[in-house]
Design an enzyme around this catalytic site. Structure first.
Site, PDB file in Angstrom:
ATOM      1  N   ASP A  33     -11.634  13.765   4.102  1.00  0.00           N
ATOM      2  CA  ASP A  33     -11.194  12.807   3.078  1.00  0.00           C
ATOM      3  C   ASP A  33     -12.249  11.700   2.946  1.00  0.00           C
ATOM      4  OD1 ASP A  33      -8.161  11.962   1.910  1.00  0.00           O
ATOM      5  OD2 ASP A  33      -9.543  10.271   2.214  1.00  0.00           O
TER       6      ASP A  33
ATOM      7  N   ASP B 289       0.841  -1.218   0.000  1.00  0.00           N
ATOM      8  CA  ASP B 289       0.000   0.000   0.000  1.00  0.00           C
ATOM      9  C   ASP B 289       0.864   1.253   0.000  1.00  0.00           C
ATOM     10  OD1 ASP B 289      -2.783  -1.101   2.110  1.00  0.00           O
ATOM     11  OD2 ASP B 289      -2.204  -1.482   0.018  1.00  0.00           O
TER      12      ASP B 289
ATOM     13  N   HIS C  43     -11.682   8.675   3.017  1.00  0.00           N
ATOM     14  CA  HIS C  43     -11.282   7.595   3.938  1.00  0.00           C
ATOM     15  C   HIS C  43     -11.248   8.091   5.390  1.00  0.00           C
ATOM     16  CE1 HIS C  43      -9.554   6.532  -0.021  1.00  0.00           C
ATOM     17  NE2 HIS C  43      -9.886   5.300   0.328  1.00  0.00           N
TER      18      HIS C  43
ATOM     19  N   GLY D 122      -1.864   2.846   4.037  1.00  0.00           N
ATOM     20  CA  GLY D 122      -2.752   3.557   3.111  1.00  0.00           C
ATOM     21  C   GLY D 122      -2.088   4.707   2.399  1.00  0.00           C
TER      22      GLY D 122
ATOM     23  N   TYR E 175      -7.511  11.634  -6.475  1.00  0.00           N
ATOM     24  CA  TYR E 175      -6.778  10.897  -7.497  1.00  0.00           C
ATOM     25  C   TYR E 175      -7.214  11.248  -8.910  1.00  0.00           C
ATOM     26  CZ  TYR E 175      -5.495   8.843  -3.162  1.00  0.00           C
ATOM     27  OH  TYR E 175      -5.052   8.704  -1.876  1.00  0.00           O
TER      28      TYR E 175
ATOM     29  N   ASP F 241     -10.694  12.943  -2.557  1.00  0.00           N
ATOM     30  CA  ASP F 241     -11.087  11.679  -3.211  1.00  0.00           C
ATOM     31  C   ASP F 241     -12.570  11.371  -3.034  1.00  0.00           C
ATOM     32  OD1 ASP F 241      -9.082   9.658  -0.857  1.00  0.00           O
ATOM     33  OD2 ASP F 241     -10.484  11.317  -0.537  1.00  0.00           O
TER      34      ASP F 241
ATOM     35  N   HIS G 184      -3.281   8.281   7.558  1.00  0.00           N
ATOM     36  CA  HIS G 184      -3.349   6.868   7.954  1.00  0.00           C
ATOM     37  C   HIS G 184      -2.127   6.396   8.720  1.00  0.00           C
ATOM     38  CE1 HIS G 184      -6.934   6.351   5.614  1.00  0.00           C
ATOM     39  NE2 HIS G 184      -6.348   6.554   4.469  1.00  0.00           N
TER      40      HIS G 184
HETATM   41  O1  LIG Z   1      -6.671   8.170  -0.098  1.00  0.00           O
HETATM   42  C1  LIG Z   1      -6.240   7.514   0.833  1.00  0.00           C
HETATM   43  C2  LIG Z   1      -5.416   6.262   0.637  1.00  0.00           C
HETATM   44  C3  LIG Z   1      -6.112   5.302  -0.307  1.00  0.00           C
HETATM   45  C4  LIG Z   1      -5.406   3.970  -0.256  1.00  0.00           C
HETATM   46  C5  LIG Z   1      -5.604   3.168   0.835  1.00  0.00           C
HETATM   47  C6  LIG Z   1      -4.987   1.929   0.901  1.00  0.00           C
HETATM   48  C7  LIG Z   1      -4.159   1.509  -0.120  1.00  0.00           C
HETATM   49  C8  LIG Z   1      -3.935   2.322  -1.231  1.00  0.00           C
HETATM   50  C9  LIG Z   1      -4.565   3.550  -1.289  1.00  0.00           C
HETATM   51  N1  LIG Z   1      -4.372   4.349  -2.386  1.00  0.00           N
HETATM   52  C10 LIG Z   1      -5.101   4.134  -3.516  1.00  0.00           C
HETATM   53  O2  LIG Z   1      -5.995   3.314  -3.531  1.00  0.00           O
HETATM   54  C11 LIG Z   1      -4.774   4.955  -4.691  1.00  0.00           C
HETATM   55  C12 LIG Z   1      -3.676   5.786  -4.693  1.00  0.00           C
HETATM   56  C13 LIG Z   1      -3.404   6.542  -5.839  1.00  0.00           C
HETATM   57  C14 LIG Z   1      -4.235   6.474  -6.956  1.00  0.00           C
HETATM   58  C15 LIG Z   1      -5.336   5.640  -6.893  1.00  0.00           C
HETATM   59  C16 LIG Z   1      -6.247   5.564  -8.062  1.00  0.00           C
HETATM   60  F1  LIG Z   1      -6.145   4.371  -8.623  1.00  0.00           F
HETATM   61  F2  LIG Z   1      -7.484   5.719  -7.590  1.00  0.00           F
HETATM   62  F3  LIG Z   1      -5.966   6.530  -8.932  1.00  0.00           F
HETATM   63  C17 LIG Z   1      -5.628   4.875  -5.791  1.00  0.00           C
HETATM   64  N2  LIG Z   1      -6.469   7.875   2.101  1.00  0.00           N
HETATM   65  O3  LIG Z   1      -7.150   9.011   2.365  1.00  0.00           O
HETATM   66 ZN   LIG Z   2      -8.515   9.120   0.867  1.00  0.00          ZN
END
Ligand SMILES: O=C(CCc1ccccc1NC(=O)c1cccc(C(F)(F)F)c1)NO
Ligand SMILES: [Zn+2]
Length: 366
Positions: free
Chosen positions: A173, A96, A175, A146, A301, A262, A138
């Site tokens: 956010d 991650d 998340h 994350g 993103y 996001d 996170h």
């Molecule tokens: O945005 C986050 C983190 C989201 C996250 C959690 C756990 C593992 C990976 C991630 N990040 C993504 O899923 C991610 C990061 C960059 C781009 C993207 C996209 F595919 F949506 F563009 C997705 N926290 O507020």
């Molecule tokens: Zn997020």
């Protein structure tokens, strides 16, 4: 134009800082887009620009464990072919939180950016400070998580606490702001309020309405778990009610807000149906209390939508009206086909039935 100091807005930026933020895999040139749009709308000259210094090891260890920081630092010359060791995975590094050669300078610079912003408030140089490249909520004491390496939010709050007695942390956010909530779960000096998507299997899985804090911190944690498709109107109505209640009850001396983008319509996370107007209304509510306020970024993103959103928030802070047409600048062509500053919601259905929102209200507002 003469602005009295206490109204001064601090903006954490340097060319080197933006370049480093663009080394983060999956975030590519987002930081550059954000800054250049704010610049294209002539907003940078209206702010006090503060060059960030990377946070020192001891500053980072005010929250993180030294063995975690040492491990992160040891990854500094990691390149993509190297295999991920079990030690790295034990600290949440590698999946991650992808490893890349400049990972430690990236993490310490972003953290330094938020501490620099917090210093602008504690030194009374500014009443509002912005670090759009921070907000990595996170990260845990001894674990990256994350997509977050160091928890710049926690370290910013800890710095503010050296001067301000009670801090309200708001997390907008998509998340749940789990790392910040964990850090302050047991204290009554930091109130953490998080609005987020809460659904089976959705990261990080925490942030249910039943998490309310522990020990002295009981009732100083509040979670607003939401479902896919929420609209601007429902989100901002709920925010206004909950936020004004928290302000009345907690009466903070400073506010930190994470404006992760996001949750916006057209984000690849495809969850909420919000436009920048939602975050803008939340920000206006917060600013109406005239407290020292630290504004941070976070997720987001769809890079052009994130740039549009944070540029719009910057204009609200500066009380400047913006043209709806994106101005000509180096990245103008990325904003096609509409070249519009404001987003339009999609017609996806809102799965937050009014009975659900009513239940949330009753459980949180009593
Ligand atoms: O945005 C986050 C983190 C989201 C996250 C959690 C756990 C593992 C990976 C991630 N990040 C993504 O899923 C991610 C990061 C960059 C781009 C993207 C996209 F595919 F949506 F563009 C997705 N926290 O507020
Ligand atoms: Zn997020």
């Amino acid at each position: 134009m003469s602005t009295s100091d206490e109204k001064q807005v601090g903006y954490v930026y340097s060319e080197e800082y933006v370049d480093l933020c663009c080394k983060m895999p999956r975030l590519e040139d987002r930081a550059r887009l954000v800054h250049h749009l704010i610049q294209a709308y002539n907003l940078v000259d209206k702010m006090k620009v503060a060059r960030p210094k990377p946070a020192s090891i001891e500053e980072i260890c005010a929250f993180h464990s030294s063995d975690f920081v040492n491990t992160l630092q040891a990854c500094h010359n990691f390149d993509m072919e190297d295999e991920i060791t079990s030690e790295m995975t034990e600290y949440g590094l590698g999946y991650d939180c992808p490893l890349f050669p400049d990972v430690f300078s990236y993490a310490s610079f972003v953290t330094g950016g938020t501490i620099t912003a917090a210093r602008l408030l504690t030194s009374r140089c500014c009443s509002i400070a912005i670090n759009w490249f921070g907000g990595w909520h996170h990260a845990k004491r001894d674990m990256a998580s994350g997509f977050c390496y160091c928890n710049d939010v926690v370290l910013g709050v800890l710095h503010l606490k050296t001067v301000f007695d009670k801090i309200l942390y708001i997390d907008l956010d998509l998340h749940h702001g789990d790392g910040v909530e964990d850090a302050f779960l047991m204290t009554d000096k930091v109130f953490t309020l998080s609005f987020h998507k809460y659904a089976p299997g959705f990261f990080p899985g925490t942030g249910s309405i039943s998490t309310i804090g522990k020990g002295k911190g009981q009732y100083y944690t509040l979670n607003i778990p939401l479902k896919d498709g929420i609209t601007d109107q429902k989100y901002t109505d709920l925010f206004h009610e909950v936020f004004t209640n928290v302000m009345q009850a907690f009466q903070p001396n400073a506010v930190v807000c994470q404006f992760g983008a996001d949750g916006l319509v057209e984000d690849p996370m495809r969850s909420f149906n919000l436009t920048s107007l939602s975050l803008g209304k939340c920000l206006s509510d917060i600013l109406s209390y005239n407290l020292p306020t630290l504004c941070l970024g976070g997720g987001g993103y769809n890079f052009t939508n994130t740039a549009k959103c944070w540029c719009y928030l910057t204009s609200i802070i500066l009380e400047q009206k913006l043209d709806t047409q994106i101005p000509e600048h180096q990245f103008f062509d990325r904003y096609g086909p509409d070249f519009e500053l404001f987003l339009s919601p999609s017609n996806r259905s809102d799965t937050n039935e009014s009975s659900y929102v009513k239940e949330i209200r009753e459980k949180t507002l009593g």
